[in-house]
Motif scaffolding. Structure first.
Motif, short mmCIF file in Angstrom:
data_model
loop_
_atom_site.label_atom_id
_atom_site.label_comp_id
_atom_site.label_asym_id
_atom_site.label_seq_id
_atom_site.Cartn_x
_atom_site.Cartn_y
_atom_site.Cartn_z
N HIS A 80 0.86 -1.19 0.00
CA HIS A 80 0.00 0.00 0.00
C HIS A 80 0.90 1.24 0.00
N ALA A 81 0.26 2.40 -0.08
CA ALA A 81 1.03 3.64 -0.22
C ALA A 81 2.05 3.79 0.92
N GLY A 82 1.70 3.29 2.09
CA GLY A 82 2.58 3.47 3.25
C GLY A 82 3.85 2.63 3.21
N ASN A 83 3.79 1.45 2.57
CA ASN A 83 5.00 0.60 2.59
C ASN A 83 5.58 0.35 1.19
N ALA A 84 4.97 0.93 0.17
CA ALA A 84 5.40 0.63 -1.20
C ALA A 84 6.86 1.04 -1.45
N SER A 85 7.24 2.17 -0.90
CA SER A 85 8.59 2.64 -1.11
C SER A 85 9.59 1.65 -0.49
N HIS A 86 9.28 1.19 0.70
CA HIS A 86 10.16 0.21 1.35
C HIS A 86 10.17 -1.11 0.56
N MET A 87 9.00 -1.56 0.12
CA MET A 87 8.93 -2.83 -0.62
C MET A 87 9.75 -2.76 -1.92
N LEU A 88 9.64 -1.63 -2.59
CA LEU A 88 10.36 -1.49 -3.87
C LEU A 88 11.87 -1.42 -3.64
N THR A 89 12.29 -0.59 -2.70
CA THR A 89 13.74 -0.42 -2.50
C THR A 89 14.36 -1.66 -1.87
N ASP A 90 13.63 -2.31 -0.99
CA ASP A 90 14.15 -3.54 -0.39
C ASP A 90 14.35 -4.61 -1.48
N HIS A 91 13.37 -4.73 -2.35
CA HIS A 91 13.46 -5.72 -3.44
C HIS A 91 14.65 -5.40 -4.35
N ILE A 92 14.72 -4.17 -4.79
CA ILE A 92 15.78 -3.81 -5.75
C ILE A 92 17.16 -3.95 -5.10
N THR A 93 17.29 -3.48 -3.86
CA THR A 93 18.59 -3.57 -3.20
C THR A 93 18.99 -5.03 -3.00
N THR A 94 18.07 -5.84 -2.55
CA THR A 94 18.39 -7.26 -2.29
C THR A 94 18.78 -7.99 -3.58
N VAL A 95 17.99 -7.80 -4.61
CA VAL A 95 18.22 -8.55 -5.85
C VAL A 95 19.45 -8.03 -6.59
N VAL A 96 19.55 -6.72 -6.73
CA VAL A 96 20.65 -6.17 -7.53
C VAL A 96 21.99 -6.37 -6.80
N ARG A 97 21.98 -6.23 -5.47
CA ARG A 97 23.23 -6.46 -4.72
C ARG A 97 23.70 -7.90 -4.82
N ARG A 98 22.75 -8.81 -4.78
CA ARG A 98 23.11 -10.23 -4.84
C ARG A 98 23.93 -10.55 -6.10
N TYR A 99 23.57 -9.90 -7.20
CA TYR A 99 24.23 -10.20 -8.47
C TYR A 99 25.16 -9.07 -8.93
N ALA A 100 25.50 -8.18 -8.00
CA ALA A 100 26.33 -7.02 -8.37
C ALA A 100 27.64 -7.50 -9.00
N GLY A 101 28.03 -6.83 -10.06
CA GLY A 101 29.28 -7.17 -10.73
C GLY A 101 29.13 -8.32 -11.72
N GLN A 102 27.98 -9.00 -11.69
CA GLN A 102 27.81 -10.16 -12.59
C GLN A 102 26.83 -9.89 -13.72
N MET A 103 26.11 -8.77 -13.62
CA MET A 103 25.06 -8.48 -14.60
C MET A 103 25.56 -7.53 -15.68
N HIS A 104 25.24 -7.84 -16.89
CA HIS A 104 25.53 -6.90 -17.98
C HIS A 104 24.67 -5.65 -17.82
N SER A 105 23.40 -5.85 -17.51
CA SER A 105 22.47 -4.72 -17.43
C SER A 105 21.20 -5.18 -16.71
N TRP A 106 20.43 -4.19 -16.29
CA TRP A 106 19.14 -4.46 -15.64
C TRP A 106 18.03 -3.68 -16.33
N ASP A 107 16.95 -4.32 -16.64
CA ASP A 107 15.73 -3.58 -16.97
C ASP A 107 15.14 -3.17 -15.64
N VAL A 108 15.22 -1.89 -15.33
CA VAL A 108 14.78 -1.42 -14.01
C VAL A 108 13.27 -1.17 -14.05
#
Ligand code: XIL
Length: 348
Positions: A108-136
């Protein structure tokens, strides 16, 4: 005759080999499931240098619950790519489709920012340095159905507003500063009113990213070529010019051809599909900003177009949209793509 590129021998009679000779990287969508088919795996390894997991990095696949992640399939694809010296593109971090079932009742509006940033940070960090590119961000432009000023009313937009795109890109950039970050969208290619409107809106969005300093490095142009209009090289080139003039790289990210209006006869149909490939690819590859060329799959056996209503043929026959047929034979579209790579101007 093999050639050597950065120490790696690439046969020149493959799509990836011909592309590499011109400084172009060719690849496309793959799925873990289809790679279990050994013939499919062999064809992918032979022809492609860069792979895009077709579904494995989408929210639906990665997020069994609001607090957990399941990386099993994504990790396996990363491993596959590493073992076979392939690049990999992540697809996609914010989209309105293939969200998990729990999404609507939890975010919901109250937690969406946290849900989005938590997801992106967790996923992108996990594969950092290994990805050619990301469709953000994927498919946020919409000028046809419900939209606000040409922007699609998506679950992310309604909860966070227009600026959520900026948040998504900044979060991805912080999590992997080396990765090329891509805004990806469709229906930007043809001479049709609604494509023209989408091109205009796309350029305005890209301009906004520039003014806000949003870290977007490339535009991904999906290029599912439908019968909604004709392909006019001059119109498409002008659009590519505008995008490149703003400093963006351009990726043709998901090309295939919807063969719905073409005859059932295979020889005639394949020739018509190949003609679309020829017109599209000679134009796209002639542009200096286009250095990455992807098709959404490789063989007709596994094209997603057999599963969607908009591509369904009236005669009920399977579609023939990709370079290889369902028996892995090279189609005219394959030869045309090979030739388009061979004759493309050298990329710098
Ligand atoms: C498609 C996959 O190919 C299908 O397997 C899935 O069922 C639906 O999504 N644009 C995109 C891709 O950005 O993620 C879509 O992939 C095709 C259209």
């Amino acid at each position: 005759m093999p050639m050597v590129l950065s120490g790696v021998a690439l046969p020149t009679d493959t799509l990836q080999g011909r592309a590499a000779r011109r400084g172009i990287m060719y690849g496309g969508a793959v799925s873990s499931h289809h790679l279990q088919d050994r013939a499919c795996q062999a064809a992918v390894l032979h022809e492609m240098k860069i792979l895009v997991p077709e579904n494995e990095f989408k929210w639906e696949a990665l997020r069994p619950s609001p607090t957990t992640y399941d990386f099993a399939k994504a990790d396996a694809l990363l491993h596959f790519a590493r073992v076979h010296s392939k690049h990999i593109r992540g697809h996609c971090l914010a989209w309105h489709k293939q969200l998990p079932q729990w999404f609507g009742s939890v975010v919901h509006a109250g937690n969406a920012s946290h849900m989005l940033t938590d997801h992106i940070t967790t996923v992108v960090r996990r594969y950092a340095g290994q990805m050619h590119s990301w469709d953000v961000v994927n498919e946020q432009v919409e000028t046809w159905e419900a939209n606000v000023d040409g922007i699609r009313v998506t679950p992310w937009l309604t909860r966070l507003g227009y600026d959520y795109m900026d948040l998504a890109f900044h979060t991805a950039h912080a999590a992997d500063p080396q990765a090329m970050l891509v805004y990806n969208d469709y229906a930007l290619e043809l001479n049709a009113d609604w494509h023209a409107a989408r091109r205009q809106r796309m350029l305005r969005l890209l301009q906004d990213f520039k003014s806000t300093g949003t870290p977007v490095h490339a535009l991904g142009i999906q290029s599912h070529i439908t019968p909604d209009g004709v392909f006019d090289p001059a119109i498409f080139t002008t659009f590519l010019d505008h995008v490149a003039a703003m400093g963006y790289a351009i990726i043709i990210s998901e090309m295939d051809v919807v063969d719905k209006p073409f005859p059932a006869d295979i020889t005639r149909r394949d020739a018509m599909v190949a003609d679309v490939y020829r017109r599209f690819w000679t134009t796209a590859l002639a542009h200096p900003a286009v250095k990455i060329a992807l098709t959404w799959g490789l063989t007709d056996k596994y094209t997603w177009l057999n599963t969607v209503d908009f591509a369904r043929r009236a005669d009920g026959l399977p579609v023939r949209s990709l370079p290889l047929d369902d028996q892995y034979h090279k189609k005219p579209a394959y030869d045309v793509l090979l030739n388009a790579f061979a004759t493309a101007p050298m990329k710098t």
